[in-house]
Write a protein that holds these residues in place. Structure first.
Motif, mmCIF file in Angstrom:
data_model
loop_
_atom_site.group_PDB
_atom_site.id
_atom_site.type_symbol
_atom_site.label_atom_id
_atom_site.label_comp_id
_atom_site.label_asym_id
_atom_site.label_seq_id
_atom_site.Cartn_x
_atom_site.Cartn_y
_atom_site.Cartn_z
ATOM 1 N N TRP A 68 -3.526 1.944 0.754
ATOM 2 C CA TRP A 68 -2.369 1.968 -0.175
ATOM 3 C C TRP A 68 -2.279 3.378 -0.298
ATOM 4 O O TRP A 68 -1.843 4.245 0.458
ATOM 5 C CB TRP A 68 -2.723 1.274 -1.530
ATOM 6 N N SER A 69 -2.181 3.921 -1.685
ATOM 7 C CA SER A 69 -1.655 5.299 -1.989
ATOM 8 C C SER A 69 -2.605 6.531 -1.648
ATOM 9 O O SER A 69 -2.294 7.460 -1.693
ATOM 10 C CB SER A 69 -1.352 5.392 -3.648
ATOM 11 N N LEU A 133 11.113 -2.918 2.505
ATOM 12 C CA LEU A 133 10.156 -1.857 2.788
ATOM 13 C C LEU A 133 9.809 -1.370 4.207
ATOM 14 O O LEU A 133 9.387 -0.509 4.397
ATOM 15 C CB LEU A 133 8.895 -2.119 2.091
ATOM 16 N N ILE A 161 6.302 3.935 -4.176
ATOM 17 C CA ILE A 161 6.642 3.735 -2.930
ATOM 18 C C ILE A 161 7.446 4.660 -2.335
ATOM 19 O O ILE A 161 7.503 4.996 -1.258
ATOM 20 C CB ILE A 161 7.250 2.283 -2.493
ATOM 21 N N SER A 244 0.263 -6.627 3.166
ATOM 22 C CA SER A 244 -0.122 -5.442 4.101
ATOM 23 C C SER A 244 -1.134 -5.893 5.131
ATOM 24 O O SER A 244 -1.196 -5.282 6.096
ATOM 25 C CB SER A 244 -1.249 -4.742 3.165
ATOM 26 N N TRP A 249 3.932 -5.060 8.427
ATOM 27 C CA TRP A 249 3.556 -4.211 7.608
ATOM 28 C C TRP A 249 2.733 -2.979 8.298
ATOM 29 O O TRP A 249 2.918 -1.607 8.127
ATOM 30 C CB TRP A 249 2.867 -4.611 6.301
ATOM 31 N N ILE A 254 5.132 3.549 6.546
ATOM 32 C CA ILE A 254 5.258 3.524 5.054
ATOM 33 C C ILE A 254 4.200 4.644 4.436
ATOM 34 O O ILE A 254 3.073 4.504 3.935
ATOM 35 C CB ILE A 254 5.060 2.165 4.377
ATOM 36 N N ALA A 257 2.184 4.160 1.066
ATOM 37 C CA ALA A 257 1.235 2.938 0.902
ATOM 38 C C ALA A 257 0.743 2.174 2.163
ATOM 39 O O ALA A 257 -0.099 1.542 2.076
ATOM 40 C CB ALA A 257 2.144 2.232 -0.021
#
Length: 380
Positions: A68-69, A133, A161, A244, A249, A254, A257
């Motif tokens: 993620w972040s 996304l 995001i 995810s 994904w 991305i 994230a």
């Protein structure tokens, strides 16, 4: 009792104990933790179980997962590296590199505003679906045409995001490469770090699935009022963390994230940051280039997270949110609990990565215990 694998340097046994305690006290399932000091690995541990595409197995030495972040820290480094090379002026309007971005009153927004979540572009006006996304071209076109939601540079509002797509377009305009490819070529490759922004099929058999939290993204902020910035940012589109674990994904870039790695690879990359630009026997970025991290951009209550933040060039700086012991320290973390801590005064790079997500976007005790044990070992 969960078996813990890996190594600790003499004096760092307490980190192993703190890591193992996560299974007993915090419901840990599968995780890894790593720390380097002055460029040397002092902790490299993993344990527990994980679900992969073919079922449940032990978390292995080479297991990677969506962090993620924590991915954002890799995007920050890409921008800092371009700035260090003189190809990107962090204070110059974004429209210098991306002319279409100047529309709708954004002619004075600079890369520094995007890095510090103060650009006023934390979400999109147009209603989006989850699969949007996976379409960076669509999302950056929407943002190029959109007016900011607040006066840029006056306050932060977590670009949860959106930040990655915006930075990705800047990198693309300057280098001709996607951010994921630039990162692979210029940072992860030279550092031999197993971290990927856009993760190929050759890695699928070792990518662990996340255990999604019960609550949706942002539910821990306490400010999810209808029409609020938090709702406009975090609920358009609504994001189920289990997305995810799908192949689309994984393949998509991305940059805010979608990165895949483990604690070892995150710590390896930020060994570069912790050691003033040198890691794996190479200088990647100058000491002055990394010092830009501490060019404070904004401080105060974040309008999306409802948390008091101090933000430099991308990274969080010591403050009410995370009162780190040394002033030249920085950090970021990921939804569910993943964490990257860099202390440039003590030359520490620390990372924690797990599969069981909590609802928090601002860290939890599972990473904090091993981190405090790492500091305790250094002070012993």
């Amino acid at each position: 009792m969960t078996e813990i694998h890996g190594t600790v340097a003499p004096g760092f046994e307490g980190v192993r104990d703190a890591f193992a305690a996560n299974w007993e006290h915090h419901g840990e399932v599968g995780a890894s933790v790593c720390a380097t000091v002055a460029g040397e690995v002092v902790v490299d541990l993993w344990g527990g179980t994980a679900t992969f595409d073919d079922g449940d197995h032990d978390w292995q030495e080479d297991t990677i997962i969506n962090v993620w972040s924590t991915t954002k820290t890799m995007s920050f480094l890409c921008c800092l590296l371009l700035a260090d090379r003189g190809e990107l002026d962090l204070y110059e309007p974004v429209a210098t590199y991306w002319p279409e971005f100047a529309a709708a009153g954004k002619e004075n927004i600079a890369t520094r505003h995007i890095l510090s979540h103060s650009a006023g572009l934390s979400g999109w006006d147009e209603p989006l679906q989850r699969d949007d996304l996976l379409d960076p071209a669509k999302l950056v076109q929407l943002h190029a045409a959109q007016a900011p939601w607040w006066e840029p540079g006056t306050a932060s509002g977590y670009h949860a995001i959106s930040q990655g797509y915006l930075l990705g377009e800047i990198v693309q305009r300057i280098t001709g490469e996607s951010l994921g490819q630039f990162f692979a070529d210029e940072i992860a490759g030279p550092l031999d770090a197993d971290f990927h922004i856009g993760t190929g099929p050759e890695h699928d058999d070792r990518i662990a699935h996340v255990i999604a939290p019960d609550a949706p993204l942002g539910a821990d902020t306490g400010v999810l009022q209808p029409g609020s910035l938090a709702v406009r940012t975090l609920a358009n589109p609504a994001l189920d963390a289990s997305f995810s674990s799908t192949k689309p994904w994984r393949r998509a870039e991305i940059p805010a994230a979608g990165g895949h790695g483990n604690a070892r690879s995150v710590a390896a990359i930020h060994t570069l940051t912790a050691n003033n630009g040198v890691a794996n026997g190479q200088r990647i970025i100058s000491e002055e280039g990394l010092a830009r991290i501490f060019d404070e951009q904004i401080r105060g209550m974040d309008q999306v997270l409802g948390t008091d933040l101090v933000l430099g060039m991308g990274f969080g700086l010591p403050g009410p949110m995370l009162p780190l012991p040394n002033p030249r320290s920085c950090y970021w973390g990921g939804w569910g609990g993943s964490l990257a801590i860099i202390d440039m005064d003590a030359n520490i790079s620390f990372s924690y990565v797990m599969n069981k997500m909590e609802s928090t976007t601002t860290g939890d005790l599972r990473g904090a215990g091993p981190l405090m044990a790492t500091y305790a070992a250094l002070m012993a």
